[in-house]
Design a protein around this motif. Structure first.
Motif, PDB file in Angstrom:
ATOM      1  N   THR A  28       0.829  -1.208   0.000  1.00 39.26           N
ATOM      2  CA  THR A  28       0.000   0.000   0.000  1.00 39.26           C
ATOM      3  C   THR A  28       0.860   1.253   0.000  1.00 39.26           C
ATOM      4  O   THR A  28       0.597   2.208  -0.740  1.00 39.26           O
ATOM      5  CB  THR A  28      -0.934   0.004   1.226  1.00 39.26           C
ATOM      6  N   ASP A  32       1.034   3.961  -2.935  1.00 42.07           N
ATOM      7  CA  ASP A  32       0.732   5.374  -2.626  1.00 42.07           C
ATOM      8  C   ASP A  32       1.863   6.276  -3.112  1.00 42.07           C
ATOM      9  O   ASP A  32       1.625   7.378  -3.629  1.00 42.07           O
ATOM     10  CB  ASP A  32       0.539   5.558  -1.123  1.00 42.07           C
ATOM     11  N   LEU A  35       1.520   6.569  -6.867  1.00 41.78           N
ATOM     12  CA  LEU A  35       0.393   7.453  -7.192  1.00 41.78           C
ATOM     13  C   LEU A  35       0.775   8.914  -6.950  1.00 41.78           C
ATOM     14  O   LEU A  35       0.448   9.791  -7.758  1.00 41.78           O
ATOM     15  CB  LEU A  35      -0.827   7.075  -6.357  1.00 41.78           C
ATOM     16  N   VAL A 255     -14.594   2.656  -8.409  1.00 45.13           N
ATOM     17  CA  VAL A 255     -13.944   3.741  -7.649  1.00 45.13           C
ATOM     18  C   VAL A 255     -14.720   5.055  -7.735  1.00 45.13           C
ATOM     19  O   VAL A 255     -14.241   6.087  -7.277  1.00 45.13           O
ATOM     20  CB  VAL A 255     -12.500   3.956  -8.160  1.00 45.13           C
ATOM     21  N   GLU A 258     -15.359   6.673  -4.373  1.00 45.69           N
ATOM     22  CA  GLU A 258     -14.091   7.158  -3.802  1.00 45.69           C
ATOM     23  C   GLU A 258     -13.668   8.465  -4.473  1.00 45.69           C
ATOM     24  O   GLU A 258     -13.199   9.401  -3.799  1.00 45.69           O
ATOM     25  CB  GLU A 258     -13.004   6.098  -3.981  1.00 45.69           C
ATOM     26  N   LYS A 262     -13.189  12.053  -2.502  1.00 47.66           N
ATOM     27  CA  LYS A 262     -11.893  12.726  -2.491  1.00 47.66           C
ATOM     28  C   LYS A 262     -11.959  14.098  -3.155  1.00 47.66           C
ATOM     29  O   LYS A 262     -11.257  15.037  -2.738  1.00 47.66           O
ATOM     30  CB  LYS A 262     -10.846  11.856  -3.171  1.00 47.66           C
ATOM     31  N   LEU A 271      -5.558   7.603  -8.043  1.00 45.66           N
ATOM     32  CA  LEU A 271      -5.933   6.220  -7.756  1.00 45.66           C
ATOM     33  C   LEU A 271      -5.692   5.390  -9.007  1.00 45.66           C
ATOM     34  O   LEU A 271      -5.409   5.930 -10.068  1.00 45.66           O
ATOM     35  CB  LEU A 271      -7.380   6.137  -7.258  1.00 45.66           C
ATOM     36  N   TYR A 272      -5.795   4.086  -8.848  1.00 45.37           N
ATOM     37  CA  TYR A 272      -5.508   3.242 -10.003  1.00 45.37           C
ATOM     38  C   TYR A 272      -6.648   2.255 -10.229  1.00 45.37           C
ATOM     39  O   TYR A 272      -7.401   1.915  -9.324  1.00 45.37           O
ATOM     40  CB  TYR A 272      -4.185   2.500  -9.824  1.00 45.37           C
ATOM     41  N   SER A 283      -5.118  10.624 -12.228  1.00 42.27           N
ATOM     42  CA  SER A 283      -4.662  11.687 -11.330  1.00 42.27           C
ATOM     43  C   SER A 283      -5.606  12.882 -11.417  1.00 42.27           C
ATOM     44  O   SER A 283      -6.070  13.240 -12.503  1.00 42.27           O
ATOM     45  CB  SER A 283      -3.253  12.135 -11.692  1.00 42.27           C
TER      46      SER A 283
END
Length: 613
Positions: A28, A32, A35, A255, A258, A262, A271-272, A283
Motif C-alpha cells: 500500500t 501510494d 500514485l 472507484v 471514492e 476525495k 488512484l488506479y 490523477s
C-alpha cells in the motif's frame, strides 16, 4: 500431542496473517508513493505551463498599453460621446490591435477583450460583433478590477466557456482608471501542452455550479461540455481537436464513490484501476479561481507498470512466505516429536539416576553440614582474632588517659600536702579527671559497636567506616610510629550492608599492614588509604610501604589458614573472611597486588548492585 498440533496450526495461521499484513501494508505504501509521483508529475508540468502563461499575459498587457493610440482611444471613451463616435472608436481599436491579436492567438491566447469602467463590454477581439453587454454580474474579475484598479488572475467561467483569465486595469500616465482588459488562455492550450510536450493525456472537469443559470440551456454550452464520467457534479471539456476518450475506455464504477468523496476534499489525489492486463493511474489536480476556491480539475489517465509489478511481487512473496512457514512449522513438529521420544528416554535414565542420587543425598547433606560447621568455626575464629586485636588496641587507647589521670591525682595529693588544695584547684582537677574518664568511656562504646553482631543490613558511609576504624587504631598506630594518610572523595559513598562486617574487613587489612611494617622494621612506615568513586563503583585502596608480598605466595593470601607469620602469631583466616564478607555478603570484589614499595589491597563496591541487596 493433539494439543500441540492445534497450537502449531494456530501459530501458523497467526504468523501468516501477521506477515501477510506487513507486506500488504508495504504494498500500500509503495503504491501510494507511485500514485503521488503521478500527481506530482502532473502538478509540475501544469505549474510550469501556468508560469509561462503568466509571463505571456503580462507581456501582452504591457505591449498593449504601450501601443501608440491605445490610451488615447480609452481617454476619449471616458468622455460623454455619442454612440456613433463610440462605434468609430471601437473600429479604430480593432484595427489597431488586429495584427497583434493574430500574433497572440498563435501563442495560445483565446480572448483579448476590453471593458469600460462600468463593466460594459467595449470590444471582444475574438468576437468583435458582440459588444455593449454588462459583464459585471457574469464576470467577477471585471467587477473587481474596475473597483480595486488591481490585476486579478485565475480560472474563471464566463457566459459559455471557461479559461485561465488575466484581467488588468487600463490606466493612463496620470494614473486615471480608463477600464479593464483581459488576456485569457483556454483549457485547450493546457491540454495540448500536457499532451504534446509532457506526453500526459488530460482533460478538464468543470463544476456545474459556476455556469450562469440564465444561459445553461444555450446550445453553445452543449458544444463545449459533456457530462463527466468521473463525477456527476462536473462537466468534461471538449478539446478543440478531439476529446481524449482514453478515460471512457476505463471502467470507473468500482472507484466512482471514492472519486466523489476525495474531490469534495478539494486536494490533489490519484488512484488506479486494473483494466484488463493494464494498470491505469487516474490523477486529479485541483484548479483554483482568483478567490483561491477550487472550481475545476485537471484529470490525467496514464498506464503504469510499476503498480502491477508491485502487486505481483507482493503476491509472490506471500506464496513464498506460506511455503516457508509451512516447512518451518513442519520442522518444528518434527523436532517436537523427536523431543518427546528423547524425553521418554530421559525419564527412564532419570529414574535410574534417582535411585543413585537417593544413596548420595545423605552423604551430600552430611558434607554440607560439615562445611557449614567449618564456616561457622572460621567465622568465629576470625571474630576472636579480631577481638584479640581490638583488646590490644583498647590497651593502647587507654594508656595515655590513664597516665594523665594518674598525674592529675598525684597533683591533687601534692597540693593537699602543701595545704594549697582550694576549691578552684579541686574543680580543675575533677573536671580534667572526668574528661579523661569520658574519653575512656567513649573508647569502650566505639569498641562495643565493633563487637556488636549485625542482624540486618543498614545504609552507611564507607568513608565514615574507614575513618572510624583508623581512629580506633590511632593509639596503636601512633605508638608504632606509623603514619596513616586518608585521601577521600567528596562524592556519596553510602552502601547497604553489614556495618560491623565491613569494619572488620578494614581492620584486618590495616592490622596486617601494621604487622608487616613492624616485622620488616621500616624506617618511615606509612599506610595510605584512598577512597574514590568511578561511575557507580566505590573504590577503597589500602597501600603500605612494607616491601610487598612475595610473588610466589601473593595468589594464596586469601586462602583459609594461609599465613606468613610465625606460629602462634597469625591464624590465617583474617583475609579469607575479608574476601567472604566483601564478595559474598556485600557483592563486591577484593584484590591485592604489589605496587611501589609495598602491597596494595583494593576493594571495589558496585553501588548499583549494593542498593538492590
Amino acid at each position: 500431542m493433539k494439543k500441540t498440533i492445534i497450537l502449531l496450526i494456530f501459530l501458523f495461521v497467526i504468523s501468516y496473517i501477521g506477515l501477510s499484513s506487513f507486506f500488504t501494508n508495504n504494498k500500500t505504501k509503495k503504491i501510494d508513493s507511485i500514485l503521488n509521483s503521478h500527481v506530482e508529475h502532473l502538478e509540475t508540468h501544469y505549474k510550469v505551463l501556468l508560469y509561462h502563461q503568466n509571463i505571456g499575459a503580462d507581456v501582452a498587457y504591457l505591449a498593449t498599453l504601450n501601443k501608440k493610440g491605445f490610451i488615447d482611444i480609452f481617454e476619449q471613451l471616458n468622455n460623454d460621446i455619442s454612440k456613433i463616435k463610440k462605434d468609430t472608436l471601437r473600429k479604430e481599436l480593432y484595427n489597431l490591435l488586429k495584427q497583434k491579436y493574430k500574433f497572440l492567438k498563435q501563442k495560445g491566447i483565446l480572448q483579448y477583450q476590453f471593458v469600460l469602467p462600468n463593466n460594459e463590454s467595449f470590444l471582444r477581439m475574438h468576437k468583435p460583433s458582440k459588444y455593449g453587454d454588462d459583464l459585471g454580474d457574469i464576470r467577477v474579475d471585471y467587477y473587481r478590477v474596475n473597483k480595486t484598479k488591481k490585476e486579478v488572475s485565475g480560472f474563471v467561467q464566463g457566459r459559455i466557456s471557461h479559461g485561465f483569465r488575466h484581467t488588468y486595469p487600463i490606466l493612463n500616465k496620470a494614473g486615471v482608471h480608463l477600464g479593464a482588459m483581459e488576456v485569457s488562455f483556454s483549457s485547450d492550450i493546457v491540454q495540448e501542452y500536457l499532451t504534446n510536450v509532457s506526453n500526459i493525456e488530460t482533460h478538464f472537469l468543470v463544476d456545474k455550479n459556476i455556469f450562469d443559470k440564465k444561459v445553461w440551456d444555450k446550445k453553445a454550452i452543449i458544444l463545449k461540455y459533456l457530462p463527466s464520467v468521473e463525477n456527476p457534479d462536473y462537466l468534461v471539456t471538449i478539446n478543440r481537436k478531439s476529446l481524449d476518450k482514453s478515460h471512457k475506455k476505463v471502467d470507473l464504477s468500482d472507484v466512482s464513490k471514492e472519486i466523489v468523496l476525495k474531490m469534495k476534499k478539494m486536494k490533489k489525489f490519484a488512484l488506479y484501476i486494473m483494466d484488463n492486463q493494464n494498470t491505469v493511474v487516474v490523477s486529479f489536480y485541483p484548479i483554483k479561481n482568483f478567490d483561491g476556491k477550487v472550481s475545476a480539475w485537471i484529470v490525467s489517465y496514464e498506464k503504469d507498470n510499476m503498480i502491477q509489478g508491485t502487486i505481483k511481487n507482493i503476491a509472490t512473496i506471500k506464496i513464498i512466505i506460506f511455503i516457508l512457514l509451512l516447512l518451518l512449522f513442519y520442522f518444528i513438529f518434527y523436532i517436537l516429536q523427536q523431543k518427546k521420544r528423547l524425553d521418554t528416554e530421559v525419564e527412564e535414565k532419570t529414574r535410574e539416576l534417582q535411585l543413585l542420587n537417593e544413596s548420595l543425598e545423605q552423604t551430600i547433606k552430611d558434607e554440607v553440614e560439615k562445611n557449614h560447621q567449618k564456616d561457622v568455626m572460621i567465622n568465629s575464629q576470625s571474630r576472636l582474632a579480631s577481638m584479640g586485636e581490638m583488646i590490644g588496641n583498647i590497651a593502647h587507647q587507654w594508656r595515655q588517659p590513664l597516665n594523665a589521670l594518674g598525674i592529675t591525682i598525684q597533683k591533687m595529693q601534692r597540693f593537699h600536702q602543701m595545704d594549697k588544695l582550694d576549691e578552684a584547684v579541686m574543680k580543675k582537677s575533677v573536671d580534667k579527671s572526668m574528661m579523661l574518664i569520658n574519653k575512656m568511656s567513649d573508647t569502650i562504646d566505639d569498641f562495643m559497636g565493633f563487637f556488636r553482631p549485625d542482624k540486618t543490613k543498614i545504609k552507611f558511609s564507607a568513608s565514615e567506616v574507614v575513618e572510624e576504624t583508623v581512629n580506633l587504631l590511632e593509639a596503636s598506630l601512633k605508638n608504632s610510629f606509623i603514619e596513616v594518610n586518608i585521601e577521600k572523595t567528596q562524592d556519596d559513598t553510602s552502601i547497604d550492608g553489614y556495618r560491623g562486617e565491613f569494619t572488620q574487613v578494614i581492620l584486618n587489612i590495616i592490622s596486617n599492614a601494621k604487622d608487616i611494617l613492624l616485622e620488616n622494621k621500616i624506617k618511615k612506615p606509612k599506610i595510605n588509604i584512598t577512597i574514590s568513586k568511578e561511575n557507580d563503583e566505590i573504590i577503597i585502596a589500602v597501600q603500605d610501604n612494607g616491601g610487598g608480598i612475595p610473588s610466589n605466595i601473593i595468589d594464596k593470601v586469601f586462602e583459609p589458614y594461609f599465613t606468613t607469620k610465625d606460629q602462634g602469631k597469625g591464624t590465617g583466616i583474617g583475609l579469607y573472611m575479608s574476601k567472604m564478607i566483601i564478595e559474598e555478603n556485600i557483592g563486591g570484589k577484593i584484590s591485592v597486588k604489589n605496587a611501589d614499595a609495598g602491597a596494595c589491597f583494593t576493594i571495589k563496591l558496585n553501588k548499583e548492585i549494593l542498593c538492590k541487596c
